[in-house]
Write a protein that holds these residues in place. Sequence first.
Motif, PDB file in Angstrom:
ATOM      1  N   GLU A 221      20.302 136.202  81.070  1.00  0.00           N
ATOM      2  CA  GLU A 221      21.321 135.766  80.124  1.00  0.00           C
ATOM      3  C   GLU A 221      21.841 136.952  79.314  1.00  0.00           C
ATOM      4  O   GLU A 221      21.249 138.036  79.308  1.00  0.00           O
ATOM      5  CB  GLU A 221      20.790 134.681  79.188  1.00  0.00           C
ATOM      6  CG  GLU A 221      19.642 135.107  78.302  1.00  0.00           C
ATOM      7  CD  GLU A 221      19.175 133.987  77.385  1.00  0.00           C
ATOM      8  OE1 GLU A 221      20.034 133.228  76.878  1.00  0.00           O
ATOM      9  OE2 GLU A 221      17.959 133.872  77.178  1.00  0.00           O
ATOM     10  N   ASP A 222      22.976 136.740  78.652  1.00  0.00           N
ATOM     11  CA  ASP A 222      23.566 137.764  77.812  1.00  0.00           C
ATOM     12  C   ASP A 222      22.562 138.228  76.761  1.00  0.00           C
ATOM     13  O   ASP A 222      21.899 137.409  76.106  1.00  0.00           O
ATOM     14  CB  ASP A 222      24.818 137.189  77.132  1.00  0.00           C
ATOM     15  CG  ASP A 222      25.424 138.147  76.142  1.00  0.00           C
ATOM     16  OD1 ASP A 222      26.135 139.065  76.563  1.00  0.00           O
ATOM     17  OD2 ASP A 222      25.174 137.960  74.921  1.00  0.00           O
ATOM     18  N   ALA A 223      22.457 139.542  76.588  1.00  0.00           N
ATOM     19  CA  ALA A 223      21.436 140.087  75.690  1.00  0.00           C
ATOM     20  C   ALA A 223      21.657 139.658  74.249  1.00  0.00           C
ATOM     21  O   ALA A 223      20.698 139.315  73.530  1.00  0.00           O
ATOM     22  CB  ALA A 223      21.416 141.614  75.794  1.00  0.00           C
ATOM     23  N   GLU A 224      22.907 139.678  73.789  1.00  0.00           N
ATOM     24  CA  GLU A 224      23.170 139.305  72.405  1.00  0.00           C
ATOM     25  C   GLU A 224      22.832 137.839  72.159  1.00  0.00           C
ATOM     26  O   GLU A 224      22.269 137.487  71.114  1.00  0.00           O
ATOM     27  CB  GLU A 224      24.621 139.604  72.047  1.00  0.00           C
ATOM     28  CG  GLU A 224      24.933 141.105  72.016  1.00  0.00           C
ATOM     29  CD  GLU A 224      26.354 141.402  71.581  1.00  0.00           C
ATOM     30  OE1 GLU A 224      27.134 140.451  71.361  1.00  0.00           O
ATOM     31  OE2 GLU A 224      26.700 142.593  71.445  1.00  0.00           O
ATOM     32  N   ALA A 225      23.137 136.977  73.134  1.00  0.00           N
ATOM     33  CA  ALA A 225      22.785 135.564  73.003  1.00  0.00           C
ATOM     34  C   ALA A 225      21.273 135.374  73.002  1.00  0.00           C
ATOM     35  O   ALA A 225      20.724 134.551  72.242  1.00  0.00           O
ATOM     36  CB  ALA A 225      23.420 134.754  74.133  1.00  0.00           C
ATOM     37  N   HIS A 226      20.587 136.141  73.835  1.00  0.00           N
ATOM     38  CA  HIS A 226      19.133 136.033  73.908  1.00  0.00           C
ATOM     39  C   HIS A 226      18.496 136.479  72.587  1.00  0.00           C
ATOM     40  O   HIS A 226      17.593 135.796  72.068  1.00  0.00           O
ATOM     41  CB  HIS A 226      18.604 136.889  75.056  1.00  0.00           C
ATOM     42  CG  HIS A 226      17.129 136.830  75.216  1.00  0.00           C
ATOM     43  ND1 HIS A 226      16.490 135.824  75.906  1.00  0.00           N
ATOM     44  CD2 HIS A 226      16.149 137.651  74.742  1.00  0.00           C
ATOM     45  CE1 HIS A 226      15.182 136.027  75.867  1.00  0.00           C
ATOM     46  NE2 HIS A 226      14.945 137.129  75.170  1.00  0.00           N
ATOM     47  N   ILE A 227      18.932 137.609  72.045  1.00  0.00           N
ATOM     48  CA  ILE A 227      18.385 138.103  70.776  1.00  0.00           C
ATOM     49  C   ILE A 227      18.679 137.112  69.653  1.00  0.00           C
ATOM     50  O   ILE A 227      17.844 136.880  68.763  1.00  0.00           O
ATOM     51  CB  ILE A 227      18.958 139.493  70.458  1.00  0.00           C
ATOM     52  CG1 ILE A 227      18.478 140.517  71.506  1.00  0.00           C
ATOM     53  CG2 ILE A 227      18.538 139.948  69.060  1.00  0.00           C
ATOM     54  CD1 ILE A 227      19.219 141.843  71.452  1.00  0.00           C
ATOM     55  N   THR A 228      19.854 136.511  69.691  1.00  0.00           N
ATOM     56  CA  THR A 228      20.211 135.525  68.668  1.00  0.00           C
ATOM     57  C   THR A 228      19.238 134.354  68.673  1.00  0.00           C
ATOM     58  O   THR A 228      18.720 133.932  67.627  1.00  0.00           O
ATOM     59  CB  THR A 228      21.648 135.021  68.893  1.00  0.00           C
ATOM     60  OG1 THR A 228      22.552 136.129  68.760  1.00  0.00           O
ATOM     61  CG2 THR A 228      22.009 133.947  67.868  1.00  0.00           C
ATOM     62  N   ARG A 229      18.938 133.829  69.846  1.00  0.00           N
ATOM     63  CA  ARG A 229      18.044 132.669  69.936  1.00  0.00           C
ATOM     64  C   ARG A 229      16.586 133.044  69.682  1.00  0.00           C
ATOM     65  O   ARG A 229      15.870 132.366  68.931  1.00  0.00           O
ATOM     66  CB  ARG A 229      18.172 132.020  71.306  1.00  0.00           C
ATOM     67  CG  ARG A 229      17.407 130.693  71.410  1.00  0.00           C
ATOM     68  CD  ARG A 229      17.398 130.105  72.812  1.00  0.00           C
ATOM     69  NE  ARG A 229      16.598 130.888  73.730  1.00  0.00           N
ATOM     70  CZ  ARG A 229      17.115 131.641  74.700  1.00  0.00           C
ATOM     71  NH1 ARG A 229      18.422 131.731  74.870  1.00  0.00           N
ATOM     72  NH2 ARG A 229      16.321 132.332  75.508  1.00  0.00           N
ATOM     73  N   GLU A 230      16.135 134.127  70.312  1.00  0.00           N
ATOM     74  CA  GLU A 230      14.713 134.466  70.299  1.00  0.00           C
ATOM     75  C   GLU A 230      14.257 135.224  69.051  1.00  0.00           C
ATOM     76  O   GLU A 230      13.066 135.224  68.739  1.00  0.00           O
ATOM     77  CB  GLU A 230      14.375 135.289  71.540  1.00  0.00           C
ATOM     78  CG  GLU A 230      14.422 134.515  72.842  1.00  0.00           C
ATOM     79  CD  GLU A 230      13.273 133.532  72.951  1.00  0.00           C
ATOM     80  OE1 GLU A 230      12.110 133.955  72.807  1.00  0.00           O
ATOM     81  OE2 GLU A 230      13.541 132.347  73.162  1.00  0.00           O
ATOM     82  N   VAL A 231      15.171 135.865  68.373  1.00  0.00           N
ATOM     83  CA  VAL A 231      14.789 136.685  67.219  1.00  0.00           C
ATOM     84  C   VAL A 231      15.486 136.206  65.943  1.00  0.00           C
ATOM     85  O   VAL A 231      14.830 135.835  64.970  1.00  0.00           O
ATOM     86  CB  VAL A 231      15.102 138.173  67.473  1.00  0.00           C
ATOM     87  CG1 VAL A 231      14.646 139.014  66.278  1.00  0.00           C
ATOM     88  CG2 VAL A 231      14.426 138.660  68.750  1.00  0.00           C
ATOM     89  N   ILE A 232      16.805 136.201  65.942  1.00  0.00           N
ATOM     90  CA  ILE A 232      17.540 135.874  64.717  1.00  0.00           C
ATOM     91  C   ILE A 232      17.254 134.445  64.265  1.00  0.00           C
ATOM     92  O   ILE A 232      16.921 134.197  63.101  1.00  0.00           O
ATOM     93  CB  ILE A 232      19.045 136.101  64.929  1.00  0.00           C
ATOM     94  CG1 ILE A 232      19.318 137.606  65.142  1.00  0.00           C
ATOM     95  CG2 ILE A 232      19.851 135.575  63.741  1.00  0.00           C
ATOM     96  CD1 ILE A 232      20.750 137.934  65.524  1.00  0.00           C
ATOM     97  N   ARG A 233      17.379 133.476  65.183  1.00  0.00           N
ATOM     98  CA  ARG A 233      17.121 132.082  64.810  1.00  0.00           C
ATOM     99  C   ARG A 233      15.637 131.855  64.524  1.00  0.00           C
ATOM    100  O   ARG A 233      15.281 131.104  63.608  1.00  0.00           O
ATOM    101  CB  ARG A 233      17.598 131.143  65.920  1.00  0.00           C
ATOM    102  CG  ARG A 233      19.086 131.215  66.173  1.00  0.00           C
ATOM    103  CD  ARG A 233      19.899 130.620  65.026  1.00  0.00           C
ATOM    104  NE  ARG A 233      21.325 130.851  65.216  1.00  0.00           N
ATOM    105  CZ  ARG A 233      22.038 131.797  64.598  1.00  0.00           C
ATOM    106  NH1 ARG A 233      21.451 132.623  63.730  1.00  0.00           N
ATOM    107  NH2 ARG A 233      23.315 131.942  64.830  1.00  0.00           N
ATOM    108  N   ARG A 234      14.773 132.487  65.277  1.00  0.00           N
ATOM    109  CA  ARG A 234      13.334 132.308  65.070  1.00  0.00           C
ATOM    110  C   ARG A 234      12.915 132.805  63.689  1.00  0.00           C
ATOM    111  O   ARG A 234      11.990 132.265  63.068  1.00  0.00           O
ATOM    112  CB  ARG A 234      12.556 133.051  66.160  1.00  0.00           C
ATOM    113  CG  ARG A 234      11.065 132.751  66.196  1.00  0.00           C
ATOM    114  CD  ARG A 234      10.446 133.402  67.414  1.00  0.00           C
ATOM    115  NE  ARG A 234      10.955 132.808  68.645  1.00  0.00           N
ATOM    116  CZ  ARG A 234      10.450 131.729  69.222  1.00  0.00           C
ATOM    117  NH1 ARG A 234       9.419 131.117  68.667  1.00  0.00           N
ATOM    118  NH2 ARG A 234      10.968 131.264  70.338  1.00  0.00           N
ATOM    119  N   ALA A 235      13.590 133.846  63.208  1.00  0.00           N
ATOM    120  CA  ALA A 235      13.285 134.379  61.880  1.00  0.00           C
ATOM    121  C   ALA A 235      13.944 133.563  60.767  1.00  0.00           C
ATOM    122  O   ALA A 235      13.721 133.829  59.582  1.00  0.00           O
ATOM    123  CB  ALA A 235      13.741 135.836  61.784  1.00  0.00           C
ATOM    124  N   GLY A 236      14.761 132.579  61.125  1.00  0.00           N
ATOM    125  CA  GLY A 236      15.404 131.729  60.128  1.00  0.00           C
ATOM    126  C   GLY A 236      16.534 132.394  59.371  1.00  0.00           C
ATOM    127  O   GLY A 236      16.817 132.033  58.226  1.00  0.00           O
TER     128      GLY A 236
END
Length: 426
Positions: A221-236
């Motif tokens: 998947e797109d890297a920016e989308a992956h980082i958004t879901r797995e890191v940014i959203r996970r960190a709240g």
Amino acid sequence: MNLRRYRYVATSRRTAAVTALGTLLAAGTLAVPGPAAADTGLDRGALSRSLDAVHEAGMYGVYSAVRDGDESWRDAAGVADVDTGRPAKPFMVHRVGSISKTFTAVALLRQVARGTVELDAPIGRYLPDLVPGERGRQITVRMLLNHTSHIADHVAQAFPSLTQGSTSSLDDNRFRSFDSEELVRDALAAPATGEPGAVPGVYSNTNYILAGLLLEKVTGEDAEAHITREVIRRAGLRHTSFPRTPNIPGPHSGAYESMYGLIDPPRDYSVYDMSWITTAGAVVSTMEDLNQFYRALLRGRLIGPAELAEMQKTVPVLLGGYPAPYGLGIYATDLPCGRFWGHSGSVFGMGTESMSSPDGTRQMSIGMNRTKYQPLDENGFPAASPIDPALVVHLLEGLCGPATARTRAAQPSFVPFAVDRISVKR
């Protein structure tokens, strides 16, 4: 003005950077044996006064957020728009430049924990067509993340006028869409800065463009989308993202680039296509979100203890000419009151620093809306600006407390945000 007289620095988020304090301490100027503990609590009056002093020293607008346990402070000084006088606000969304590297490193370390990536595997195992041959076999994933791959930085190729004494490519590329693989190929075609794995490492944005491409290969998947879901959203984080357009989403400041006087008056680059830096420096955030991110990271809420330990294994990496202890997308700064972890960042017109104590208790993030504001000396090198010592005082106020700020702040002769500098032709 004869542009060819000067040697100046091209930035990407690299202008994607060690801050004033980070560079000063990397050089050992403020380091002391047996660091004292930070003052407990926050002196809000001292923090606001020292932040005002940064603006009064010449910074257009600056915003800052400090946390000490459950106690927090945030404030802003100066203007967000020099034409209208619109004031800077502490909640403004800001391009954080190379701090994006920590987000990308966390996403990759989550893949390490899942077994889809090996830190010490050659990058050629995952991207054989992009990094073929001997370099693909010698350069490991770890070398990308700790900047010991010695792959050249692609910024000079992306902005070629900067090597010819002109800033025209900054405007030419404002809405250009870059291809990440082409950026990597251009960097690989340039002379390497050393042998793979050699220390000190040399900071290169291209490492994290490659890290993003690796993420895409193993996740599909797109890297920016992956980082958004797995890191940014996970960190709240509610105000952190990879913008989908050249515009910064939400209330924000202008981004005023001075290029050491070569752009006079400074030009606003807040609207910019960030495809030239992507996973190496395209994140936008607020200062409070950055503090929340690093607290979550250092307290083990984003990656496990084994991965965090790998992240904090450091090697010397040249940041602005000085070797600094760099881990995997994060580096250490030793202040008079102890060691702090974090990163700095700079893109055209915006600079940011975020630092946290090892347990995430004491934290500070600061953003500024004017970059490369220093004058040039007679040899064409950046000289100290009154903004620099004012920044040091405020950073020490936030991280160590007013007593340390009073006793340790010196008059520095250094260039802030040096981690993302590259020298170009005079």
